[in-house]
Scaffold this motif. Structure first.
Motif, PDB file in Angstrom:
ATOM      1  N   ILE A   1       0.942  -0.914   0.007  1.00 16.02           N
ATOM      2  CA  ILE A   1      -0.150   0.126   0.167  1.00 16.02           C
ATOM      3  C   ILE A   1       0.781   1.223  -0.218  1.00 16.02           C
ATOM      4  O   ILE A   1       0.744   2.185  -0.710  1.00 16.02           O
ATOM      5  CB  ILE A   1      -1.048   0.058   1.155  1.00 16.02           C
ATOM      6  N   GLU A   2       1.886   1.241   1.002  1.00 12.00           N
ATOM      7  CA  GLU A   2       2.801   2.420   0.939  1.00 12.00           C
ATOM      8  C   GLU A   2       3.404   2.308  -0.516  1.00 12.00           C
ATOM      9  O   GLU A   2       3.688   3.898  -1.098  1.00 12.00           O
ATOM     10  CB  GLU A   2       3.958   2.105   1.964  1.00 12.00           C
ATOM     11  N   ALA A   3       3.791   1.571  -1.322  1.00  8.11           N
ATOM     12  CA  ALA A   3       4.232   1.584  -2.483  1.00  8.11           C
ATOM     13  C   ALA A   3       3.668   1.970  -3.545  1.00  8.11           C
ATOM     14  O   ALA A   3       3.753   3.049  -4.541  1.00  8.11           O
ATOM     15  CB  ALA A   3       4.996   0.266  -3.047  1.00  8.11           C
ATOM     16  N   MET A   4       2.403   1.698  -3.605  1.00 10.10           N
ATOM     17  CA  MET A   4       1.218   2.264  -4.261  1.00 10.10           C
ATOM     18  C   MET A   4       0.991   3.884  -4.168  1.00 10.10           C
ATOM     19  O   MET A   4       0.746   4.678  -4.981  1.00 10.10           O
ATOM     20  CB  MET A   4      -0.357   1.543  -4.073  1.00 10.10           C
TER      21      MET A   4
ATOM     22  N   VAL B   1      -9.302   1.759  -4.827  1.00  7.34           N
ATOM     23  CA  VAL B   1      -9.574   0.789  -6.013  1.00  7.34           C
ATOM     24  C   VAL B   1      -8.594  -0.113  -6.384  1.00  7.34           C
ATOM     25  O   VAL B   1      -9.198  -1.188  -6.547  1.00  7.34           O
ATOM     26  CB  VAL B   1     -10.055   1.643  -7.312  1.00  7.34           C
ATOM     27  N   ALA B   2      -7.478   0.194  -6.577  1.00  7.41           N
ATOM     28  CA  ALA B   2      -6.474  -0.602  -6.889  1.00  7.41           C
ATOM     29  C   ALA B   2      -6.430  -1.720  -5.827  1.00  7.41           C
ATOM     30  O   ALA B   2      -6.093  -2.930  -6.210  1.00  7.41           O
ATOM     31  CB  ALA B   2      -5.089   0.182  -7.104  1.00  7.41           C
ATOM     32  N   VAL B   3      -6.312  -1.328  -4.601  1.00  7.24           N
ATOM     33  CA  VAL B   3      -6.224  -2.521  -3.379  1.00  7.24           C
ATOM     34  C   VAL B   3      -7.384  -3.503  -3.606  1.00  7.24           C
ATOM     35  O   VAL B   3      -7.077  -4.470  -3.628  1.00  7.24           O
ATOM     36  CB  VAL B   3      -6.057  -1.597  -2.288  1.00  7.24           C
TER      37      VAL B   3
ATOM     38  N   LEU C   1      -7.898  -2.792   7.033  1.00  4.96           N
ATOM     39  CA  LEU C   1      -7.295  -2.312   5.606  1.00  4.96           C
ATOM     40  C   LEU C   1      -7.462  -0.812   5.490  1.00  4.96           C
ATOM     41  O   LEU C   1      -6.656  -0.348   4.991  1.00  4.96           O
ATOM     42  CB  LEU C   1      -8.141  -3.164   4.504  1.00  4.96           C
ATOM     43  N   ALA C   2      -8.747  -0.376   5.841  1.00  9.00           N
ATOM     44  CA  ALA C   2      -8.879   1.102   5.574  1.00  9.00           C
ATOM     45  C   ALA C   2      -8.047   1.989   6.338  1.00  9.00           C
ATOM     46  O   ALA C   2      -7.460   2.993   5.978  1.00  9.00           O
ATOM     47  CB  ALA C   2     -10.445   1.491   5.967  1.00  9.00           C
ATOM     48  N   ARG C   3      -7.664   1.575   7.504  1.00 11.65           N
ATOM     49  CA  ARG C   3      -6.560   2.125   8.402  1.00 11.65           C
ATOM     50  C   ARG C   3      -5.092   2.293   7.619  1.00 11.65           C
ATOM     51  O   ARG C   3      -4.782   3.255   7.714  1.00 11.65           O
ATOM     52  CB  ARG C   3      -6.599   1.590   9.733  1.00 11.65           C
TER      53      ARG C   3
ATOM     54  N   GLN D   1      -3.638   5.659   6.767  1.00 10.56           N
ATOM     55  CA  GLN D   1      -2.395   5.974   7.392  1.00 10.56           C
ATOM     56  C   GLN D   1      -1.053   6.239   6.313  1.00 10.56           C
ATOM     57  O   GLN D   1      -0.583   7.168   6.391  1.00 10.56           O
ATOM     58  CB  GLN D   1      -1.869   4.982   8.292  1.00 10.56           C
ATOM     59  N   ALA D   2      -1.081   5.386   5.311  1.00  9.96           N
ATOM     60  CA  ALA D   2      -0.197   5.595   4.235  1.00  9.96           C
ATOM     61  C   ALA D   2      -0.381   6.800   3.394  1.00  9.96           C
ATOM     62  O   ALA D   2       0.561   7.551   3.312  1.00  9.96           O
ATOM     63  CB  ALA D   2      -0.233   4.571   3.392  1.00  9.96           C
ATOM     64  N   ALA D   3      -1.720   7.031   3.092  1.00  7.50           N
ATOM     65  CA  ALA D   3      -1.876   8.185   2.305  1.00  7.50           C
ATOM     66  C   ALA D   3      -1.839   9.601   2.967  1.00  7.50           C
ATOM     67  O   ALA D   3      -1.116  10.383   2.613  1.00  7.50           O
ATOM     68  CB  ALA D   3      -3.467   8.392   1.796  1.00  7.50           C
TER      69      ALA D   3
END
Ligand code: HEM
Length: 415
Positions: free
Chosen positions: A121-124, A152-154, A364-366, A370-372
């Motif tokens: 997720i961080e890489a995305m 969406v991608a996840v 997953l949402a968390r 957090q990453a975004a």
């Protein structure tokens, strides 16, 4: 004979329905928290107290299931569920015990798949921001560039849905999520088309199940099709409804978490600076966004027995709307409820619901939030809003901005 207004909450609720107030419903929620429960009309109640909502979410006398099937054809000639009864829709809208059986199978597939996802997720997130990178000043719409494409991608990767399908499921999601809003906010055409849209949605998803059965892969749907006891496995309509539920719930909510979080950071530059200096603050920031400006503002139930709530008897068969966003700012539960304050303690917000329907995707949402938000705080130089408030989507229950344009002095490249 005209009577004096018997239901004072009706006018207040009317202001919440009004799209002109979508950008800031919180003054009305604050008024609603003056009492923990209000009667809206002869058979409808609003509950705004944190303690009362929390208890009702866990009360088995409340049902999430409509009398009429929520999705697709049913009745004697319609499809049956794995419990041998007429198929009744996705498990979000089912009661125990059938809800629990379908949810357990889904959790069994979902939980192990998201365990190691944080680095991906961080890489995305990094990749999405890199597309707007460069040292110079510029402008980015956080919704179009990050908050929408990330979940969406996840979720597509998790479910094995080709990302090229996005325009199709986005169009369905728009119509189906509007149907969650109070009926007063829907046009006659939206109401008339709903049954057809639900049937078309299932018809769109069912071939994906057939395709996965023919060629199982490593995705969650393949897992549901091949794992566990064949005697209790979901039947195809249940699989399709679960796929549809995860597809929509997996992105239509998280987009608003990231968008609302970006707005909260831009409006609170001290918090933005603290997150920039210490990304370890990200989990607390995300929890506070979920409390302060929750992506799911309310949910609906009906009573199956007479229930006493804060001294009021709500008769069996009545509708109850649990105002999660109001409970999150209940001054009886939260000190300084209107302050965006990640360092607050005991942040037991209601953003993910509670009880048997507690959000299956919360972890997953968390991670995504957090990453975004960390990337926005650490990579955008001197970010500031272009338009505040931004325009809002029509949705009331899944409330969020259409766009969040941010001006900046540069986006730090990764690496
Ligand atoms: C910030 C993002 C999210 C928020 C605020 C949110 C909120 C909620 C809420 C309030 C409920 C309970 C609804 C009710 O009681 O009627 C719920 C249920 C659910 N959510 Fe989420 N959600 C989010 C993200 C996700 C994600 C990413 C997924 C999946 C990948 C997901 C899947 C689900 C499912 C399947 C349910 C139904 C659970 C059940 O009925 O047992 N959600 N969510």
């Amino acid at each position: 004979m005209t009577s004096a207004r018997p239901y004072p909450a009706a006018a207040l609720f009317g202001r919440l329905l009004d799209h002109a107030n979508r950008h800031d419903p919180y003054p009305y929620f604050a008024e609603l928290t003056r009492e923990p429960i209000w009667q809206l009309d002869a058979h409808t109640w609003l509950v705004s107290g944190h303690c009362e909502i929390s208890a009702l979410l866990r009360d088995p006398r409340l049902s999430a299931q409509d009398a009429a099937p929520a999705d697709g054809p049913s009745g004697p000639s319609g499809p049956l569920g794995s419990d041998g009864r007429p198929f009744h829709g996705p498990f979000l809208l089912l009661d125990p015990p059938h809800h629990d059986a379908l949810r357990a199978q889904t959790v069994h597939q979902f939980a192990p798949r998201i365990l190691g996802m944080r680095p991906h997720i961080e890489a995305m997130v990094a990749g999405l921001l890199d597309q707007h990178g460069g040292s110079g000043p510029g402008e980015i719409d956080v919704v179009a560039s990050l908050a929408y494409p990330l979940p969406v991608a996840v979720i597509c990767a998790l479910l094995g849905v080709p990302p090229e399908e996005e325009p199709v499921f986005h169009s369905f999601a728009g119509r189906l999520t509007r149907a969650l809003d109070p009926v007063e906010t829907l046009s006659k055409q939206e109401i008339a088309e709903l049954e057809v849209t639900r049937a078309d949605w299932l018809a769109y998803l069912l071939p994906m199940i057939e395709e996965r059965r023919a060629t199982p892969a490593t995705d969650l749907v393949s897992g549901l099709l091949t794992d566990g006891d064949p005697a209790t496995r979901m039947v195809d309509v249940e699989l399709a409804a679960t796929l549809g539920l995860l597809l929509i719930a997996g992105h239509e909510t998280t987009v608003n978490l990231i968008a609302n979080g970006t707005l909260a950071l831009l409006r609170n530059p001290d918090v933005l600076a603290r997150l920039r200096a210490d990304p370890g603050l990200a989990p607390a920031v995300v929890e506070e966004v979920l409390r302060f400006d929750p992506p799911v503002q309310m949910n609906g139930r009906h009573t199956t027995a007479d229930i006493r709530v804060a001294g009021q008897v709500v008769p069996a068969g009545d509708r109850i709307t649990l105002m999660l966003a109001a409970g999150n700012r209940d001054p009886r539960r939260f000190a300084a409820p209107d302050r965006f304050w990640p360092e607050r303690t005991g942040n037991a917000h209601l953003a993910f619901g509670g009880g048997v329907h507690y959000c299956l995707g919360a972890a997953l949402a968390r991670m995504e939030g957090q990453a975004a938000l960390t990337a926005i705080a650490t990579r955008l130089s001197n970010p500031r809003p272009v338009a505040d408030p931004p325009p809002y989507r029509p949705n009331m229950l899944l409330r969020g901005p259409e766009e969040v344009r941010v001006a900046h002095d540069g986006i730090t490249p990764t690496g």
